[in-house]
Design a protein around this motif. Sequence first.
Motif, PDB file in Angstrom:
ATOM      1  N   GLY A  93       0.809  -1.203   0.000  1.00  0.00           N
ATOM      2  CA  GLY A  93       0.000   0.000   0.000  1.00  0.00           C
ATOM      3  C   GLY A  93       0.846   1.258   0.000  1.00  0.00           C
ATOM      4  O   GLY A  93       2.046   1.227   0.330  1.00  0.00           O
ATOM      5  N   ALA A  94       0.219   2.375  -0.334  1.00  0.00           N
ATOM      6  CA  ALA A  94       0.955   3.627  -0.510  1.00  0.00           C
ATOM      7  C   ALA A  94       1.669   4.078   0.756  1.00  0.00           C
ATOM      8  O   ALA A  94       2.741   4.688   0.685  1.00  0.00           O
ATOM      9  CB  ALA A  94       0.005   4.726  -0.982  1.00  0.00           C
ATOM     10  N   THR A  95       1.105   3.782   1.919  1.00  0.00           N
ATOM     11  CA  THR A  95       1.723   4.225   3.171  1.00  0.00           C
ATOM     12  C   THR A  95       2.444   3.098   3.901  1.00  0.00           C
ATOM     13  O   THR A  95       2.972   3.320   4.996  1.00  0.00           O
ATOM     14  CB  THR A  95       0.661   4.831   4.106  1.00  0.00           C
ATOM     15  N   ASP A  96       2.481   1.902   3.316  1.00  0.00           N
ATOM     16  CA  ASP A  96       3.180   0.779   3.947  1.00  0.00           C
ATOM     17  C   ASP A  96       4.682   0.921   3.745  1.00  0.00           C
ATOM     18  O   ASP A  96       5.137   1.415   2.708  1.00  0.00           O
ATOM     19  CB  ASP A  96       2.720  -0.554   3.342  1.00  0.00           C
ATOM     20  N   PRO A  97       5.474   0.469   4.718  1.00  0.00           N
ATOM     21  CA  PRO A  97       6.931   0.568   4.556  1.00  0.00           C
ATOM     22  C   PRO A  97       7.432  -0.319   3.421  1.00  0.00           C
ATOM     23  O   PRO A  97       6.879  -1.386   3.149  1.00  0.00           O
ATOM     24  CB  PRO A  97       7.471   0.103   5.907  1.00  0.00           C
ATOM     25  N   ILE A  98       8.465   0.158   2.756  1.00  0.00           N
ATOM     26  CA  ILE A  98       9.041  -0.547   1.609  1.00  0.00           C
ATOM     27  C   ILE A  98      10.247  -1.362   2.065  1.00  0.00           C
ATOM     28  O   ILE A  98      11.119  -0.857   2.792  1.00  0.00           O
ATOM     29  CB  ILE A  98       9.485   0.459   0.529  1.00  0.00           C
ATOM     30  N   SER A  99      10.291  -2.624   1.640  1.00  0.00           N
ATOM     31  CA  SER A  99      11.480  -3.453   1.834  1.00  0.00           C
ATOM     32  C   SER A  99      12.410  -3.277   0.637  1.00  0.00           C
ATOM     33  O   SER A  99      11.953  -3.270  -0.507  1.00  0.00           O
ATOM     34  CB  SER A  99      11.093  -4.935   1.945  1.00  0.00           C
ATOM     35  N   ILE A 100      13.695  -3.145   0.898  1.00  0.00           N
ATOM     36  CA  ILE A 100      14.699  -3.053  -0.166  1.00  0.00           C
ATOM     37  C   ILE A 100      15.901  -3.879   0.275  1.00  0.00           C
ATOM     38  O   ILE A 100      16.477  -3.611   1.333  1.00  0.00           O
ATOM     39  CB  ILE A 100      15.145  -1.598  -0.432  1.00  0.00           C
TER      40      ILE A 100
END
Length: 282
Positions: free
Chosen positions: A250-257
């Motif tokens: 989702g747009a406000t969910d944290p991104i994993s990289i």
Amino acid sequence: MMQLESQSLVQRMPQSTKTAILVIGGAEDKVHGREILHTFFGRAGSLESRIAIIPSASREPAVLGERYRSIFQEMGCVEAKVLDIREREQSSDPEMQDYIKGCTGVFLTGGDQLRLCGLLADTPLMEKLRMRAQTGEITLAGTSAGAAVMGHHMIAGGGSGESPNRSLVDMATGLGIIPEVIVDQHFHNRNRMGRLMSAIAAHPDRLGIGIDEDTCAMFEKDGQLKVMGKGLVTIIDAGEMSYTNQASVGATDPISIYNLRVHLLSHGDRYHFHQRVILPPD
């Protein structure tokens, strides 16, 4: 007649000039040592320089343009001219285009990068400016908003101080002067690490360049980047990234990289932005 014009252009470009593109994080010293501004002045031809100042990003372009004009005149340039462009139609003005053709340096001031792109993108003046900067015919500098526009992909706005997420960064199209980078300015001063990482997660083929205030990433024609100033230049390289969930959350969910490479460079450090490797000190 043509020969005289050719000789005139040669005289305008000092033969000792070593041009570069200076990407400045904003709030550069304008009063004391002025290291970054002096470097731009020197790379533009020093006492033989003819400088164009474009303050179009600012809400008070006349005031800001005059401030930089006074600084460069005080340093001793041959001429410093403010190109006060407030309508796109002005970028087709033959007199302004002629000045861009003949100047040795161009300085893009701070303000609003969307305003700057809206006035300059895809105009005859911008095409001439980009060509001359990319071929090393002039020295170009941009500070704050003038730095943000350097890449093809541009950070137009967003938040700060959060974990990387899609809503943290608003992207737009920049001026494409250094198309392979995405620049963020006032970087550590405004806690924008998460914002730049969010942008790079969406565009992993680009190189993230975060520049602190009173700090400059100077791009040389041979692919070298050299840091000067009081703060850091942060480089975010996703070239070996093995995974991100950027497109699926989702747009406000944290991104994993995964496997993101980050470099922190201070004054005098060098980096090859085509080879993406740290270079030994001079």
